[in-house]
Design a protein around this motif. Sequence first.
Motif, PDB file in Angstrom:
ATOM      1  N   ALA A  14       0.821  -1.211   0.000  1.00  0.00           N
ATOM      2  CA  ALA A  14       0.000   0.000   0.000  1.00  0.00           C
ATOM      3  C   ALA A  14       0.854   1.260   0.000  1.00  0.00           C
ATOM      4  O   ALA A  14       0.477   2.280  -0.592  1.00  0.00           O
ATOM      5  CB  ALA A  14      -0.932  -0.004   1.210  1.00  0.00           C
ATOM      6  N   LEU A  15       2.024   1.197   0.660  1.00  0.00           N
ATOM      7  CA  LEU A  15       2.921   2.341   0.722  1.00  0.00           C
ATOM      8  C   LEU A  15       3.850   2.414  -0.486  1.00  0.00           C
ATOM      9  O   LEU A  15       4.750   3.260  -0.526  1.00  0.00           O
ATOM     10  CB  LEU A  15       3.747   2.282   2.015  1.00  0.00           C
ATOM     11  CG  LEU A  15       2.954   2.423   3.315  1.00  0.00           C
ATOM     12  CD1 LEU A  15       3.873   2.266   4.520  1.00  0.00           C
ATOM     13  CD2 LEU A  15       2.234   3.761   3.374  1.00  0.00           C
ATOM     14  N   ARG A  16       3.647   1.514  -1.440  1.00  0.00           N
ATOM     15  CA  ARG A  16       4.401   1.514  -2.704  1.00  0.00           C
ATOM     16  C   ARG A  16       5.910   1.324  -2.498  1.00  0.00           C
ATOM     17  O   ARG A  16       6.718   1.934  -3.207  1.00  0.00           O
ATOM     18  CB  ARG A  16       4.158   2.825  -3.470  1.00  0.00           C
ATOM     19  CG  ARG A  16       2.703   3.096  -3.765  1.00  0.00           C
ATOM     20  CD  ARG A  16       2.162   2.142  -4.815  1.00  0.00           C
ATOM     21  NE  ARG A  16       0.743   2.346  -5.064  1.00  0.00           N
ATOM     22  CZ  ARG A  16       0.056   1.710  -6.013  1.00  0.00           C
ATOM     23  NH1 ARG A  16       0.673   0.835  -6.778  1.00  0.00           N
ATOM     24  NH2 ARG A  16      -1.232   1.904  -6.153  1.00  0.00           N
ATOM     25  N   MET A  17       6.280   0.493  -1.546  1.00  0.00           N
ATOM     26  CA  MET A  17       7.696   0.157  -1.411  1.00  0.00           C
ATOM     27  C   MET A  17       8.129  -0.615  -2.656  1.00  0.00           C
ATOM     28  O   MET A  17       7.411  -1.503  -3.118  1.00  0.00           O
ATOM     29  CB  MET A  17       7.922  -0.713  -0.161  1.00  0.00           C
ATOM     30  CG  MET A  17       9.364  -1.176   0.009  1.00  0.00           C
ATOM     31  SD  MET A  17       9.588  -2.267   1.460  1.00  0.00           S
ATOM     32  CE  MET A  17       9.349  -1.065   2.788  1.00  0.00           C
ATOM     33  N   PRO A  18       9.284  -0.281  -3.262  1.00  0.00           N
ATOM     34  CA  PRO A  18       9.753  -1.031  -4.433  1.00  0.00           C
ATOM     35  C   PRO A  18       9.813  -2.526  -4.131  1.00  0.00           C
ATOM     36  O   PRO A  18      10.335  -2.935  -3.081  1.00  0.00           O
ATOM     37  CB  PRO A  18      11.151  -0.456  -4.683  1.00  0.00           C
ATOM     38  CG  PRO A  18      11.093   0.927  -4.114  1.00  0.00           C
ATOM     39  CD  PRO A  18      10.201   0.825  -2.910  1.00  0.00           C
ATOM     40  N   TYR A  19       9.296  -3.345  -5.043  1.00  0.00           N
ATOM     41  CA  TYR A  19       9.169  -4.768  -4.744  1.00  0.00           C
ATOM     42  C   TYR A  19      10.513  -5.438  -4.512  1.00  0.00           C
ATOM     43  O   TYR A  19      10.621  -6.341  -3.673  1.00  0.00           O
ATOM     44  CB  TYR A  19       8.426  -5.480  -5.873  1.00  0.00           C
ATOM     45  CG  TYR A  19       8.227  -6.954  -5.573  1.00  0.00           C
ATOM     46  CD1 TYR A  19       7.353  -7.363  -4.574  1.00  0.00           C
ATOM     47  CD2 TYR A  19       8.943  -7.932  -6.274  1.00  0.00           C
ATOM     48  CE1 TYR A  19       7.182  -8.705  -4.274  1.00  0.00           C
ATOM     49  CE2 TYR A  19       8.782  -9.271  -5.973  1.00  0.00           C
ATOM     50  CZ  TYR A  19       7.894  -9.655  -4.977  1.00  0.00           C
ATOM     51  OH  TYR A  19       7.745 -10.986  -4.672  1.00  0.00           O
ATOM     52  N   TRP A  20      11.547  -5.020  -5.228  1.00  0.00           N
ATOM     53  CA  TRP A  20      12.842  -5.679  -5.056  1.00  0.00           C
ATOM     54  C   TRP A  20      13.377  -5.474  -3.648  1.00  0.00           C
ATOM     55  O   TRP A  20      13.972  -6.384  -3.055  1.00  0.00           O
ATOM     56  CB  TRP A  20      13.846  -5.192  -6.095  1.00  0.00           C
ATOM     57  CG  TRP A  20      14.280  -3.755  -5.942  1.00  0.00           C
ATOM     58  CD1 TRP A  20      13.712  -2.656  -6.524  1.00  0.00           C
ATOM     59  CD2 TRP A  20      15.369  -3.269  -5.145  1.00  0.00           C
ATOM     60  NE1 TRP A  20      14.366  -1.515  -6.147  1.00  0.00           N
ATOM     61  CE2 TRP A  20      15.401  -1.856  -5.302  1.00  0.00           C
ATOM     62  CE3 TRP A  20      16.310  -3.875  -4.324  1.00  0.00           C
ATOM     63  CZ2 TRP A  20      16.331  -1.056  -4.652  1.00  0.00           C
ATOM     64  CZ3 TRP A  20      17.247  -3.081  -3.682  1.00  0.00           C
ATOM     65  CH2 TRP A  20      17.258  -1.682  -3.846  1.00  0.00           C
ATOM     66  N   ARG A  21      13.135  -4.288  -3.073  1.00  0.00           N
ATOM     67  CA  ARG A  21      13.559  -4.035  -1.697  1.00  0.00           C
ATOM     68  C   ARG A  21      12.725  -4.868  -0.728  1.00  0.00           C
ATOM     69  O   ARG A  21      13.243  -5.436   0.238  1.00  0.00           O
ATOM     70  CB  ARG A  21      13.420  -2.554  -1.369  1.00  0.00           C
ATOM     71  CG  ARG A  21      14.322  -1.638  -2.198  1.00  0.00           C
ATOM     72  CD  ARG A  21      14.165  -0.199  -1.777  1.00  0.00           C
ATOM     73  NE  ARG A  21      14.605   0.004  -0.396  1.00  0.00           N
ATOM     74  CZ  ARG A  21      14.356   1.110   0.302  1.00  0.00           C
ATOM     75  NH1 ARG A  21      13.636   2.087  -0.235  1.00  0.00           N
ATOM     76  NH2 ARG A  21      14.799   1.220   1.537  1.00  0.00           N
ATOM     77  N   PHE A  22      11.424  -4.896  -0.994  1.00  0.00           N
ATOM     78  CA  PHE A  22      10.547  -5.701  -0.148  1.00  0.00           C
ATOM     79  C   PHE A  22      10.946  -7.167  -0.210  1.00  0.00           C
ATOM     80  O   PHE A  22      10.995  -7.857   0.824  1.00  0.00           O
ATOM     81  CB  PHE A  22       9.098  -5.539  -0.609  1.00  0.00           C
ATOM     82  CG  PHE A  22       8.157  -6.528   0.021  1.00  0.00           C
ATOM     83  CD1 PHE A  22       7.656  -6.315   1.297  1.00  0.00           C
ATOM     84  CD2 PHE A  22       7.768  -7.680  -0.660  1.00  0.00           C
ATOM     85  CE1 PHE A  22       6.802  -7.234   1.889  1.00  0.00           C
ATOM     86  CE2 PHE A  22       6.919  -8.600  -0.075  1.00  0.00           C
ATOM     87  CZ  PHE A  22       6.433  -8.370   1.202  1.00  0.00           C
ATOM     88  N   LEU A  23      11.244  -7.677  -1.392  1.00  0.00           N
ATOM     89  CA  LEU A  23      11.560  -9.087  -1.569  1.00  0.00           C
ATOM     90  C   LEU A  23      12.832  -9.475  -0.809  1.00  0.00           C
ATOM     91  O   LEU A  23      12.882 -10.543  -0.181  1.00  0.00           O
ATOM     92  CB  LEU A  23      11.721  -9.409  -3.051  1.00  0.00           C
ATOM     93  CG  LEU A  23      11.978 -10.885  -3.390  1.00  0.00           C
ATOM     94  CD1 LEU A  23      10.805 -11.741  -2.933  1.00  0.00           C
ATOM     95  CD2 LEU A  23      12.209 -11.048  -4.887  1.00  0.00           C
ATOM     96  N   ILE A  24      13.855  -8.620  -0.866  1.00  0.00           N
ATOM     97  CA  ILE A  24      15.100  -8.919  -0.150  1.00  0.00           C
ATOM     98  C   ILE A  24      14.832  -9.047   1.352  1.00  0.00           C
ATOM     99  O   ILE A  24      15.238 -10.016   1.998  1.00  0.00           O
ATOM    100  CB  ILE A  24      16.156  -7.826  -0.409  1.00  0.00           C
ATOM    101  CG1 ILE A  24      16.619  -7.878  -1.867  1.00  0.00           C
ATOM    102  CG2 ILE A  24      17.352  -7.990   0.532  1.00  0.00           C
ATOM    103  CD1 ILE A  24      17.531  -6.739  -2.255  1.00  0.00           C
TER     104      ILE A  24
END
Length: 215
Positions: free
Chosen positions: A132-142
Amino acid sequence: MHVDEWLQTIPSVWVYLAVGVVIGLESLGIPLPGEIVLVSAALLAAKGVVSPLTVGIFASAGAIIGDSIGYLIGRKGGQPLFDRLGRRFPKHFGPAHIAKAEQFFGRWGMWAVFFGRFVALLRILAGPLAGALRMPYWRFLIANVLGGALWAGGTTTAIYYLGRAADKWLKNFSWAGLGVAVVFGLATTLWMKRKAAKAAEQEEAAESAEPVSAG
């Protein structure tokens, strides 16, 4: 019937699936006792009923996949999603809970996803809120992979060896292992809450000091 007693009544493969599914559903935003199921399965592994390695693998997979699905749901649903969840589950998704989680995310970014795995409230909110906060997915995935693997693998390993050690000294060792696990979980949660509260206080102090310095 306790969770560990229930798990003993089903075949090993279903224990692994139960661990993965319950933790996965909890991670995508459904308030379920994922940690209790994981601890119970690890105790069964200490008894030789199931494999600790397989328990850890399924728990890690459930945590990572569930968080990723939660991220996608949060990214698509946005704030209206949390408004609906708040009305339906006020004890888990109320405005105060969401505000604290958002503040923690704003302060720590991807580290909130990593450390959130070890805190019951953030474990449910991390994926949807990051989306919802639009964190970049690659950062979230790591952060998701590292946090999920460390939490699942670490919890399984710790409870497994505690159970094995206690089995030599106690007849009813499962309660001892579960007690230690609960104490460890509470201590970790309190530590993370204190860190989050301290971070929030520092941020509030910084915000209140800005108008003074500007003047």
